[in-house]
Design a protein around this motif. Structure first.
Motif, PDB file in Angstrom:
ATOM      1  N   ASP A 177      38.783  46.479  62.136  1.00  0.00           N
ATOM      2  CA  ASP A 177      37.658  46.694  63.130  1.00  0.00           C
ATOM      3  C   ASP A 177      37.925  46.812  64.413  1.00  0.00           C
ATOM      4  OD1 ASP A 177      35.893  46.983  60.790  1.00  0.00           O
ATOM      5  OD2 ASP A 177      35.332  45.168  60.670  1.00  0.00           O
ATOM      6  N   HIS A 183      34.822  51.173  53.878  1.00  0.00           N
ATOM      7  CA  HIS A 183      35.241  50.905  55.162  1.00  0.00           C
ATOM      8  C   HIS A 183      35.771  52.405  55.483  1.00  0.00           C
ATOM      9  CE1 HIS A 183      37.321  49.626  58.838  1.00  0.00           C
ATOM     10  NE2 HIS A 183      36.710  48.464  58.436  1.00  0.00           N
ATOM     11  N   PRO A 223      32.879  45.316  50.699  1.00  0.00           N
ATOM     12  CA  PRO A 223      32.823  46.395  51.814  1.00  0.00           C
ATOM     13  C   PRO A 223      34.073  47.071  51.981  1.00  0.00           C
ATOM     14  CG  PRO A 223      32.788  44.109  52.525  1.00  0.00           C
ATOM     15  CD  PRO A 223      32.669  44.096  50.936  1.00  0.00           C
ATOM     16  N   LEU A 224      35.150  46.824  51.378  1.00  0.00           N
ATOM     17  CA  LEU A 224      36.489  47.753  51.216  1.00  0.00           C
ATOM     18  C   LEU A 224      36.254  49.136  50.890  1.00  0.00           C
ATOM     19  CD1 LEU A 224      39.484  45.906  50.029  1.00  0.00           C
ATOM     20  CD2 LEU A 224      39.254  46.637  52.407  1.00  0.00           C
ATOM     21  N   MET A 226      40.231  43.750  57.295  1.00  0.00           N
ATOM     22  CA  MET A 226      39.325  44.249  57.665  1.00  0.00           C
ATOM     23  C   MET A 226      38.811  43.798  59.153  1.00  0.00           C
ATOM     24  SD  MET A 226      36.823  45.173  54.645  1.00  0.00           S
ATOM     25  CE  MET A 226      35.510  44.121  54.830  1.00  0.00           C
TER      26      MET A 226
END
Ligand code: GLV
Length: 309
Positions: free
Chosen positions: A238, A264, A260-261, A234
């Motif tokens: 980012d 994303h 959060p994956l 991640m």
């Protein structure tokens, strides 16, 4: 002779039918209704239950229902010397190869960007040309990785395969061992992970290795979620070091809804479906292996339980 079938997603009735066609005398039992544990001689499973092996004193073999056997060998009570076979099946190999090719083409041909343009009713050609052909790196070039690499090479991608020991991979350039890993990563515009999950490969894609990819590379994982350190992936997404990830596997599985994956913007997820075992084709190997054990012959697709594949 009794076979114990233990699975969470596989269809027990279909497996019973397909095994029964080939071994009509078989006593097919389904976990957790295994009856007298001393009668169980074969275990069919993708993942073992904690403490499961010590319950069955007369097991002759474990016949995994998948290609990867980490869910079996990960159990600390797996008995030393108990034979283990995995599935190697053209149907399943082809499924995974199709998934991998789809993922590479998805990124290479910018289908995500064109889908976003369509949502904006925007007709615009995006840059997909470059001086050289795109380079794909297949991490783990066994049955499945080799097949994916050969197809991508036939599609004129520049394909390399990383293996633990040097191997002749035909049209695929080979990088091997610890010393081959960094040069391999540095030429992987699309990095495809198809490794078995072992102690040596868990966490292989972390901040250190992801940093060696060309900036803006894509990460494609159809192996196991634990090959990737999720936080590091991640962070790389980012920062723009990794431009996109296509993941069939995650850590943990199933991926919790608040992870959060899921949300994303640079991640695509399928729920561990790249290569589902097909009982219609795979049952033949299971039945053949039972026949082989009964007649004292070596197993098909036997796993080296020390190396884990
Ligand atoms: C699926 O992940 C398998 O190992 O068969």
């Amino acid at each position: 002779m009794a076979i114990l079938f233990k699975a969470s997603v596989d269809n027990a009735d279909l497996w019973r039918q397909e095994i029964g066609k080939r071994l009509p005398d078989v006593d097919f039992r389904v976990w957790p209704d295994f009856g007298d544990p001393a009668e169980i001689e074969y275990l069919l499973a993708f993942r073992a239950e904690p403490g499961m092996f010590s319950r069955f004193p007369n097991l002759k073999a474990v016949l995994a229902t998948g290609a990867g056997v980490d869910g079996i060998l990960g159990e600390p009570d797996y008995p030393r010397g108990l034979p283990l076979a995995r599935i190697v099946d053209d149907w399943m190999t082809n499924q995974i190869v199709q998934w991998v090719v789809h993922a590479v083409l998805h990124f290479e041909r910018r289908f995500e960007d064109y889908a976003a343009q369509q949502r904006r009713c925007e007709w615009k050609e995006l840059e997909t040309w470059s001086e050289r052909v795109p380079r794909v790196g297949i991490l783990g070039c066994g049955e499945i990785g080799g097949a994916a690499g050969r197809l991508l090479a036939a599609m004129e991608f520049d394909v390399a395969g990383w293996t633990r020991r040097p191997r002749d991979l035909g049209p695929i350039a080979n990088f091997a061992g610890e010393e081959g890993l960094i040069p391999f990563l540095r030429r992987s515009d699309h990095l495809v992970c198809l490794l078995p999950l072992t102690e040596a490969t868990a966490g292989i894609l972390d901040a250190r290795t992801l940093a060696e990819l060309p900036r803006g590379a894509f990460v494609i994982n159809a192996a196991r979620g634990r090959h990737v350190v999720t936080e590091d992936l991640m962070a790389a997404l980012d920062s723009g070091q990794v431009a996109g990830a296509f993941l069939d596997v995650t850590d943990p599985e199933p991926l919790p809804p608040d992870h959060p994956l899921w949300r994303h913007p640079k991640v695509l997820i399928t729920p561990h479906v790249a290569g589902i075992t097909n009982p219609y084709t795979a049952a033949a190997q299971i039945a053949e292996n039972i026949r082989r054990i009964r007649s004292g012959e070596p197993l098909l697709n036997e796993v080296d339980t020390r190396s884990g594949y």
